[in-house]
Scaffold this motif. Structure first.
Motif, PDB file in Angstrom:
ATOM      1  N   VAL A   1       0.823  -1.202   0.000  1.00  0.00           N
ATOM      2  CA  VAL A   1       0.000   0.000   0.000  1.00  0.00           C
ATOM      3  C   VAL A   1       0.865   1.264   0.000  1.00  0.00           C
ATOM      4  O   VAL A   1       0.480   2.299  -0.547  1.00  0.00           O
ATOM      5  CB  VAL A   1      -0.953   0.002   1.219  1.00  0.00           C
ATOM      6  CG1 VAL A   1      -1.730   1.288   1.318  1.00  0.00           C
ATOM      7  CG2 VAL A   1      -1.895  -1.195   1.153  1.00  0.00           C
ATOM      8  N   GLN A   2       2.039   1.188   0.587  1.00  0.00           N
ATOM      9  CA  GLN A   2       2.907   2.348   0.756  1.00  0.00           C
ATOM     10  C   GLN A   2       3.162   3.119  -0.545  1.00  0.00           C
ATOM     11  O   GLN A   2       3.028   4.346  -0.554  1.00  0.00           O
ATOM     12  CB  GLN A   2       4.223   1.916   1.401  1.00  0.00           C
ATOM     13  CG  GLN A   2       5.126   3.072   1.752  1.00  0.00           C
ATOM     14  CD  GLN A   2       6.326   2.630   2.585  1.00  0.00           C
ATOM     15  OE1 GLN A   2       6.440   1.476   2.979  1.00  0.00           O
ATOM     16  NE2 GLN A   2       7.201   3.556   2.857  1.00  0.00           N
ATOM     17  N   PRO A   3       3.493   2.465  -1.664  1.00  0.00           N
ATOM     18  CA  PRO A   3       3.733   3.235  -2.895  1.00  0.00           C
ATOM     19  C   PRO A   3       2.494   4.007  -3.366  1.00  0.00           C
ATOM     20  O   PRO A   3       2.608   5.099  -3.914  1.00  0.00           O
ATOM     21  CB  PRO A   3       4.128   2.175  -3.926  1.00  0.00           C
ATOM     22  CG  PRO A   3       4.569   0.998  -3.132  1.00  0.00           C
ATOM     23  CD  PRO A   3       3.807   1.047  -1.846  1.00  0.00           C
ATOM     24  N   ARG A   4       1.324   3.448  -3.121  1.00  0.00           N
ATOM     25  CA  ARG A   4       0.089   4.138  -3.524  1.00  0.00           C
ATOM     26  C   ARG A   4      -0.128   5.401  -2.692  1.00  0.00           C
ATOM     27  O   ARG A   4      -0.552   6.430  -3.214  1.00  0.00           O
ATOM     28  CB  ARG A   4      -1.096   3.191  -3.390  1.00  0.00           C
ATOM     29  CG  ARG A   4      -1.050   2.054  -4.374  1.00  0.00           C
ATOM     30  CD  ARG A   4      -2.254   1.138  -4.210  1.00  0.00           C
ATOM     31  NE  ARG A   4      -2.195   0.053  -5.156  1.00  0.00           N
ATOM     32  CZ  ARG A   4      -1.930  -1.197  -4.830  1.00  0.00           C
ATOM     33  NH1 ARG A   4      -1.731  -1.525  -3.576  1.00  0.00           N
ATOM     34  NH2 ARG A   4      -1.892  -2.129  -5.754  1.00  0.00           N
ATOM     35  N   VAL A   5       0.138   5.299  -1.408  1.00  0.00           N
ATOM     36  CA  VAL A   5      -0.014   6.467  -0.528  1.00  0.00           C
ATOM     37  C   VAL A   5       0.997   7.537  -0.931  1.00  0.00           C
ATOM     38  O   VAL A   5       0.655   8.716  -1.042  1.00  0.00           O
ATOM     39  CB  VAL A   5       0.160   6.067   0.957  1.00  0.00           C
ATOM     40  CG1 VAL A   5       0.165   7.292   1.861  1.00  0.00           C
ATOM     41  CG2 VAL A   5      -0.926   5.086   1.384  1.00  0.00           C
TER      42      VAL A   5
END
Length: 173
Positions: free
Chosen positions: A10-14
Motif C-alpha cells: 500500500v505504501q507506494p500508492r499512498v
C-alpha cells in the motif's frame, strides 16, 4: 511477514498521491514508554514533510500551522521538536516551550489532532502502521492517543491506520 507485506504493497500508492507513511514496531521494552514512541513517529513525520514538499508547499503548511496554533505554537514545538525543521525562520523561545512531561494527556491528543488537521488531507493522506501492538500499552494511553486521532470528527485530516498484534503473545488477564 504477511502484515508487513500488505503495508509495503500500500505504501507506494499512498506516496504516489502525495501522502506520508509512518510506522513503528513495538517490543517488550516498549511497555513503559509506548506513548513517547508514538509521539516520536509524529516528530519524524515533520522531517518527512520537510523532505517531500517544495518550498512553496512548506510555506503553505507553516502558514496554516501558525494560523491554527497561533501563540500556542510553542506547545506543538515542545511535543514535536522537529517542527522547527519546517520553519527554521520561526524561532520558538525555549522559555515558552512546555515540557511534554508537564502536558496532560488531553493536551497531547488535542495538539496532535490540530497538527494532523493541517498536515494530512485527502490530498496528503497519512498512513500509520503500528506493529506488535501487544507490547504497546501497560496503561492504555498509547492506544487511546491513536483512537483520539482516528475519531477526530473535525474535517480536514485523512488518516489510514493499520495496527497488528500477535494474539499468541497477548496475556489472557
Amino acid at each position: 511477514s504477511g502484515k508487513t507485506a500488505v503495508v509495503k504493497s500500500v505504501q507506494p500508492r499512498v506516496t504516489a498521491v502525495g501522502g506520508y507513511v509512518i510506522s513503528h514496531k513495538f517490543d517488550a521494552i516498549s511497555r513503559g514508554r509506548s506513548m513517547s514512541e508514538v509521539i516520536s513517529i509524529f516528530n519524524d513525520l515533520c522531517l518527512l514533510i520537510r523532505d517531500r514538499n517544495s518550498a512553496k508547499e512548506l510555506f503553505e503548511i507553516v502558514s496554516k500551522l501558525i494560523e491554527v496554533f497561533g501563540g500556542n505554537l510553542s506547545v506543538l514545538a515542545s511535543l514535536l521538536p522537529n517542527i522547527q525543521a519546517l520553519m527554521p525562520q520561526f524561532k520558538i523561545p525555549s522559555a515558552a516551550k512546555e515540557s511534554v512531561d508537564q502536558m496532560n494527556f488531553n493536551s497531547v491528543c488535542f495538539t496532535l489532532q490540530l497538527f494532523m488537521r493541517v498536515v494530512s488531507s485527502g490530498y496528503r493522506p497519512l498512513m500509520i502502521f503500528l506493529d506488535d501492538l501487544q507490547w504497546a500499552d501497560g496503561d492504555g494511553k498509547c492506544l487511546d492517543l491513536i483512537y483520539s486521532l482516528l475519531s477526530d470528527t473535525a474535517k480536514g485530516s485523512c488518516i489510514f491506520f493499520v495496527g497488528s498484534y500477535r494474539d499468541n503473545e497477548i496475556n489472557q488477564e
